[in-house]
Design a protein around this motif. Structure first.
Motif, PDB file in Angstrom:
ATOM      1  N   ALA A  93       5.396 -25.706 -18.718  1.00 51.90           N
ATOM      2  CA  ALA A  93       5.071 -27.116 -18.483  1.00 51.90           C
ATOM      3  C   ALA A  93       3.934 -27.250 -17.476  1.00 51.90           C
ATOM      4  N   LYS A 126       6.641 -35.422 -26.049  1.00 53.38           N
ATOM      5  CA  LYS A 126       7.614 -35.429 -24.955  1.00 53.38           C
ATOM      6  C   LYS A 126       7.486 -36.721 -24.164  1.00 53.38           C
ATOM      7  N   LEU A 140       9.396 -38.591 -20.554  1.00 56.72           N
ATOM      8  CA  LEU A 140      10.309 -38.464 -19.412  1.00 56.72           C
ATOM      9  C   LEU A 140      10.873 -39.843 -19.113  1.00 56.72           C
ATOM     10  N   GLU A 157      13.010 -35.810 -21.811  1.00 57.86           N
ATOM     11  CA  GLU A 157      13.345 -35.323 -20.472  1.00 57.86           C
ATOM     12  C   GLU A 157      14.061 -36.417 -19.681  1.00 57.86           C
ATOM     13  N   LYS A 173      15.591 -32.247 -22.694  1.00 65.55           N
ATOM     14  CA  LYS A 173      15.121 -31.458 -21.560  1.00 65.55           C
ATOM     15  C   LYS A 173      15.890 -31.938 -20.335  1.00 65.55           C
ATOM     16  N   GLU A 176      18.072 -31.551 -16.493  1.00 62.05           N
ATOM     17  CA  GLU A 176      18.188 -30.963 -15.166  1.00 62.05           C
ATOM     18  C   GLU A 176      19.423 -30.053 -15.106  1.00 62.05           C
ATOM     19  N   LEU A 215      14.798 -27.898 -17.452  1.00 66.16           N
ATOM     20  CA  LEU A 215      13.564 -28.010 -16.685  1.00 66.16           C
ATOM     21  C   LEU A 215      13.738 -27.267 -15.371  1.00 66.16           C
ATOM     22  N   SER A 216      12.617 -26.936 -14.742  1.00 68.97           N
ATOM     23  CA  SER A 216      12.719 -26.156 -13.503  1.00 68.97           C
ATOM     24  C   SER A 216      12.890 -27.060 -12.281  1.00 68.97           C
ATOM     25  N   TYR A 232      15.287 -20.666  -9.644  1.00 69.76           N
ATOM     26  CA  TYR A 232      15.357 -21.044 -11.057  1.00 69.76           C
ATOM     27  C   TYR A 232      15.933 -19.905 -11.895  1.00 69.76           C
ATOM     28  N   LEU A 291      11.602 -25.370 -20.241  1.00 70.01           N
ATOM     29  CA  LEU A 291      10.245 -25.843 -20.021  1.00 70.01           C
ATOM     30  C   LEU A 291      10.016 -25.685 -18.532  1.00 70.01           C
ATOM     31  N   SER A 292       9.421 -24.576 -18.158  1.00 68.28           N
ATOM     32  CA  SER A 292       9.283 -24.216 -16.749  1.00 68.28           C
ATOM     33  C   SER A 292       7.909 -24.614 -16.239  1.00 68.28           C
TER      34      SER A 292
END
Length: 347
Positions: free
Chosen positions: A27, A130, A132, A168, A209, A211, A255-256, A264, A282-283
């Motif tokens: 990402a 994508k 968010l 996300e 995506k 947390e 996600l990171s 992580y 998706l880092s």
């Protein structure tokens, strides 16, 4: 659980994942946050900032690291150079939402980029879209009904265009700071309830995506500070991960969230220990954040050298962890054999 999927969407999903069906994506669609990071780094170095630094940073990172990732997530607004620089074999996920939110309007409401559409982004090379969304399941219906309608419009538009949707979810509670103990205690249920909502069929989301359903700083034993407060044990964290996985009816990735690289990796290993059915990552900052100061101080050559060594190692370490912890995206539907491929006539 069988799944109907169009031929075009299937081809795009296959490009986004590796040959094992795992999404090992990088990402770099950060906009406002990356600008702030580069501004801070230039100020500390006694240098001047300009926007070309943002465009070039993205281009250099993607040109070096994209070949080690199954897909990259980019925005066209600041990542137009990076889109051209990515490995052609690597899938492209494009951001559809405007960065940030209006702080003067309650609810952190989402907004789409006004001059984009699913079809326009496909024409520009996108293999997936994508968005968010900031979400608190406990907010008023007045706020959350807007976000649910937004999600339905997004999913329906992308479904018509036969392009995969990544969705996300970032949880929040305006009563508490995001790094506070109070919010850490709330976070597991907020993340799990968000999964329960947006995994529903009415949203037509292809990949969620998510947390981690905890704040690692408040897991007992994960904080080096002997006086540090904790909100949960490691076993609690594993239970939250299993509850999140059990709630999912479609593929999801992690996600990171800006945590350090080693943290992580530890979180993903914990998910593996808990037998969580996640399909990859998706880092973002966990992979490339340390390169910001190097770029400001040592320029393109210094950043490239760092990416070819430590940056590449960060990606390969993640890929190695995912090879033993993540599950193919189609396993949520019972495996590849349970996917019914539909060929739509051309309009």
């Amino acid at each position: 659980m069988s799944k109907n999927i169009t031929e075009n969407k299937m081809k795009r999903m296959q490009k986004l994942a590796n040959d094992k069906g795992i999404i090992t994506a990088l990402a770099l669609d950060q906009r406002g946050s990356l600008v702030k990071a580069l501004q801070k780094a230039t100020k500390n170095a006694g240098k001047d900032f300009d926007m070309e630094m943002v465009y070039d940073f993205k281009k250099i990172v993607i040109s070096v690291l994209s070949s080690y990732s199954s897909a990259v997530l980019l925005d066209e607004q600041m990542g137009f150079k990076a889109i051209k620089a990515k490995d052609p074999k690597t899938g492209l996920i494009m951001s559809y939402e405007e960065t940030g939110y209006d702080v003067d309007t309650p609810g952190r409401l989402p907004r789409l980029i006004p001059n984009q559409s699913a079809q326009i982004m496909i024409e520009k090379g996108a293999d997936a879209l994508k968005v968010l969304i900031y979400y608190n399941p406990n907010d008023s219906d007045e706020i959350n009904d807007v976000k649910k309608a937004f999600a339905q419009r997004y999913g329906t538009e992308a479904m018509a265009a036969e392009v995969p949707t990544f969705f996300e979810v970032v949880t929040y509670d305006d009563k508490y700071a995001s790094d506070s103990l109070e919010f850490a205690k709330e976070k597991p249920q907020l993340v799990i309830d968000s999964m329960k909502e947006f995994t529903k069929d009415i949203y037509h989301i292809d990949v969620l995506k998510m947390e981690m359903p905890f704040n690692y700083k408040y897991i007992a034993g994960w904080n080096d500070d002997p006086d540090g407060q904790s909100a949960y044990t490691e076993e609690d964290a594993k239970k939250y991960l299993r509850d999140l996985s059990d709630a999912a009816t479609r593929p999801f990735i992690f996600l990171s969230g800006g945590v350090p690289t080693n943290v992580y990796q530890r979180e993903l290993k914990l998910a593996g220990d808990a037998n969580v059915a996640f399909s990859g990552v998706l880092s973002g900052r966990a992979t490339w954040a340390d390169g910001v100061d190097i770029f400001v101080n040592e320029g393109e050559a210094g950043l490239t050298a760092w990416l070819e060594t430590q940056g590449k190692q960060n990606v390969e370490d993640l890929n190695e962890i995912l090879s033993t912890t993540a599950k193919p995206w189609y396993d949520i539907y019972g495996g590849m054999d349970e996917l019914e491929i539909i060929k739509r006539p051309k309009l």
